[in-house]
Structures are given as structure tokens and as C-alpha cells.
Design a protein around this motif. Structure first.
Motif, PDB file in Angstrom:
ATOM      1  N   PRO A   1      -9.751   3.287 -10.643  1.00  0.00           N
ATOM      2  CA  PRO A   1     -10.138   2.843  -9.309  1.00  0.00           C
ATOM      3  C   PRO A   1     -11.266   3.708  -8.749  1.00  0.00           C
ATOM      4  O   PRO A   1     -11.438   4.860  -9.152  1.00  0.00           O
ATOM      5  N   ARG A   2     -12.042   3.133  -7.838  1.00  0.00           N
ATOM      6  CA  ARG A   2     -13.076   3.923  -7.182  1.00  0.00           C
ATOM      7  C   ARG A   2     -12.387   4.909  -6.262  1.00  0.00           C
ATOM      8  O   ARG A   2     -11.340   4.612  -5.682  1.00  0.00           O
TER       9      ARG A   2
ATOM     10  N   VAL B   1       0.854  -1.193   0.000  1.00  0.00           N
ATOM     11  CA  VAL B   1       0.000   0.000   0.000  1.00  0.00           C
ATOM     12  C   VAL B   1       0.894   1.250   0.000  1.00  0.00           C
ATOM     13  O   VAL B   1       1.958   1.252   0.605  1.00  0.00           O
TER      14      VAL B   1
ATOM     15  N   TRP C   1     -10.479  -1.929   6.204  1.00  0.00           N
ATOM     16  CA  TRP C   1      -9.296  -1.745   5.355  1.00  0.00           C
ATOM     17  C   TRP C   1      -8.150  -1.001   6.073  1.00  0.00           C
ATOM     18  O   TRP C   1      -6.989  -1.435   5.989  1.00  0.00           O
TER      19      TRP C   1
ATOM     20  N   ILE D   1      -8.430   7.202  -3.149  1.00  0.00           N
ATOM     21  CA  ILE D   1      -8.645   5.783  -3.455  1.00  0.00           C
ATOM     22  C   ILE D   1      -8.734   4.971  -2.152  1.00  0.00           C
ATOM     23  O   ILE D   1      -9.558   4.080  -2.010  1.00  0.00           O
ATOM     24  N   HIS D   2      -7.891   5.331  -1.158  1.00  0.00           N
ATOM     25  CA  HIS D   2      -7.973   4.667   0.153  1.00  0.00           C
ATOM     26  C   HIS D   2      -9.346   4.877   0.788  1.00  0.00           C
ATOM     27  O   HIS D   2      -9.910   3.968   1.401  1.00  0.00           O
TER      28      HIS D   2
ATOM     29  N   ALA E   1     -15.795   0.650   1.092  1.00  0.00           N
ATOM     30  CA  ALA E   1     -16.187  -0.695   0.671  1.00  0.00           C
ATOM     31  C   ALA E   1     -15.869  -1.729   1.764  1.00  0.00           C
ATOM     32  O   ALA E   1     -16.568  -2.726   1.898  1.00  0.00           O
ATOM     33  N   ASP E   2     -14.791  -1.488   2.522  1.00  0.00           N
ATOM     34  CA  ASP E   2     -14.393  -2.409   3.591  1.00  0.00           C
ATOM     35  C   ASP E   2     -13.915  -1.574   4.784  1.00  0.00           C
ATOM     36  O   ASP E   2     -12.760  -1.140   4.824  1.00  0.00           O
TER      37      ASP E   2
ATOM     38  N   ARG F   1     -11.802   2.629  -0.703  1.00  0.00           N
ATOM     39  CA  ARG F   1     -11.549   1.252  -0.273  1.00  0.00           C
ATOM     40  C   ARG F   1     -12.063   1.041   1.158  1.00  0.00           C
ATOM     41  O   ARG F   1     -12.580  -0.025   1.484  1.00  0.00           O
ATOM     42  N   THR F   2     -11.935   2.085   1.974  1.00  0.00           N
ATOM     43  CA  THR F   2     -12.422   2.005   3.355  1.00  0.00           C
ATOM     44  C   THR F   2     -13.949   1.993   3.393  1.00  0.00           C
ATOM     45  O   THR F   2     -14.550   1.322   4.225  1.00  0.00           O
TER      46      THR F   2
ATOM     47  N   GLU G   1       1.771  -5.855  -4.892  1.00  0.00           N
ATOM     48  CA  GLU G   1       0.691  -6.560  -4.211  1.00  0.00           C
ATOM     49  C   GLU G   1       0.991  -8.054  -4.196  1.00  0.00           C
ATOM     50  O   GLU G   1       2.041  -8.485  -4.673  1.00  0.00           O
TER      51      GLU G   1
ATOM     52  N   THR H   1      -3.958   9.124  -4.059  1.00  0.00           N
ATOM     53  CA  THR H   1      -3.900   7.838  -3.360  1.00  0.00           C
ATOM     54  C   THR H   1      -4.866   7.817  -2.167  1.00  0.00           C
ATOM     55  O   THR H   1      -5.486   6.798  -1.888  1.00  0.00           O
TER      56      THR H   1
END
Ligand SMILES: [Zn+2]
Length: 253
Positions: free
Chosen positions: A232-233, A122, A176, A165-166, A172-173, A169-170, A144, A162
Motif C-alpha cells: 500500500p502507499r 478501517v 478520507w 497508510i491512512h 489521495a482523498d 489515503r488522506t 471491507e 496503519t
């Protein structure tokens, strides 16, 4: 520009599939002048057109498909390498081969500059904080589990950073950030030469693009495949690249 003869009265301008133009039913004078075009200067082309009696309007139908061969322009600017990871080092070596200067950090206030950094698992947000604050475009490379992700390149205020994008990701999860923190202590896997060389070549291309003002998408590189990634989302982090969403939009984001 290449002009090819296809048959009597038939000429093709350009060679790439889908990007060439075919003219048919040409007079022999039109055919002759068109085939001569690549080796004539602009003024000589005009003389040839007049000598062959081709009307201006008719000539414009052809010239609309002429392609100007651009001379090679050296890429100006400096790439700042934020670490000495083997991929980053290889990128510096490739940049040197195409005549692009790079530095190992420090001397960063020299004209146009972009940055490159390689992390395992990451991208550390702290490492890119200064780049965003100084409006420096950068290319993150991340090793990765299944391959190396090169890009997408980040242009502060214009493309998601970045952290944007984090945040997605957070969303979604929610766990994360816990995962990301743990990953900092997980050793990086061993990289093959194939992966290092391919990732470095793609990164070099992306950095040369950034120096010329072009942002590029991301790539996933492994020993088996090299694939372009979908965008990326991302959620707005305050870097200005994305407009904050309304609550209704957030549900769909
Ligand atoms: Zn951001």
C-alpha cells in the motif's frame, strides 16, 4: 532432499519446477553416489565419494546444489488477540492447532509477542497506538465492502504502520478522514464461512511468520478470489518506518 534418476548418466537434484538442478554426462560412479546421497550421513557421503574416486573439486560442483532438510522447529512466542471478532477467534483456534499460544489480551509481557486485530471498514488508529509504543508487531485484518483484507503485517519502525497508510489515503482523498469516521457507524456486512476460513488461515500464516521475524504482504479475500495485494502507499507518520520525504518527493509520492 530428493535425488532422481533421469536416464543413463543423468541425475536431478530437487523436485520443484525451477528449483531443481540436472547433471548430465555423469560417470556411473558419480551417478551411483549421487543417488545414494539422500540416505547417507555426512561422513558416509564422504566415504562413498572417496571409494568412488570422485575428486574434491568435482564433488563440490554437486554439493553446491545439495539442500539441507531442516527439522521442524516449533514456533515460539505469543499472539495477543485484541478483539473477539469471528475471524480473530478462528485465528486463535488455528494457532492452537499449530501449537502457537494466544491470549485474549492482558497477559502480554510474556517473551516474544505479536498482535492481531480485526475491524470493520478501517483499523482504528487508537487500537494500535499501544502496540507501536511497545514495539509489538501486529497484523491488521479489515472487513471491507468487497472482501476481507489481511495484512500487510506491521513491524514497528521497519514497515509502514496503519497510520502511515491512512496518511497516504488522506493525501489521495482529503475527505478520507470524514469517510473513515462515518464508516465506524456503518454495520459490517455478513461474512461467509469461505471468507472467514480463508482469511483466518492467511492471518495464521502471517502471524507465525511475524513470530519468526518475517513480515508479510497483504491479501484480499472474497468468496470468488484470494489475491495478494501490492504494497500500500504510505506516508511517514512518525513511527520511524519511513523517512520523511522532501517537498519535491511529496509531489511524486
Ligand atoms: Zn507509521
Amino acid at each position: 532432499m530428493h535425488v532422481l534418476w533421469r536416464g543413463p548418466g543423468e541425475v536431478q537434484i530437487g523436485t520443484d519446477a525451477g528449483r531443481s538442478t540436472i547433471f548430465t554426462n555423469l560417470t556411473s560412479a558419480e551417478e551411483r553416489v549421487l543417488l545414494a546421497v539422500p540416505r547417507l550421513s555426512d561422513s558416509a557421503r564422504e566415504q562413498a565419494r572417496l571409494a568412488a574416486g570422485i575428486e574434491g573439486e568435482r564433488w563440490a560442483e554437486f554439493t553446491a546444489h545439495f539442500v539441507k532438510d531442516e527439522p521442524y522447529r516449533p514456533i515460539r512466542g505469543m499472539v495477543v488477540a485484541l478483539d473477539s471478532h469471528p475471524i480473530t477467534e478462528r485465528v486463535r483456534s488455528l494457532l492452537g492447532r499449530i501449537g502457537v499460544e494466544s491470549s485474549g489480551g492482558g497477559q502480554t509481557d510474556v517473551g516474544r509477542r505479536v498482535a492481531v486485530l480485526t475491524d470493520a471498514w478501517v483499523t482504528d488508529p487508537l487500537r494500535i497506538h499501544e502496540l507501536l509504543a511497545a514495539d509489538v508487531p501486529y497484523l491488521p485484518i479489515v472487513i471491507e465492502e468487497s472482501g476481507t483484507v489481511v495484512g500487510p503485517s506491521v513491524v514497528p519502525g521497519a514497515t509502514p504502520c496503519t497510520t502511515c497508510i491512512h496518511l497516504a489515503r488522506t493525501r489521495a482523498d482529503p475527505k478520507w478522514p470524514v469517510m473513515a469516521t462515518q464508516l465506524r457507524t456503518v454495520p459490517q456486512r455478513r461474512l461467509s464461512l469461505m471468507e472467514i476460513e480463508t482469511a483466518a488461515a492467511l492471518a495464521t500464516h502471517a502471524l507465525a511468520g511475524l513470530l519468526s521475524g518475517h513480515a508479510s504482504g497483504g491479501w484480499h479475500v472474497s468468496d470468488e478470489r484470494c489475491l495478494p495485494l501490492a504494497a500500500p502507499r504510505a506516508l511517514p507518520c512518525g513511527c520511524g518506518a519511513l523517512t520523511p520525504l522532501s517537498e519535491g518527493d511529496r509531489d511524486r509520492a
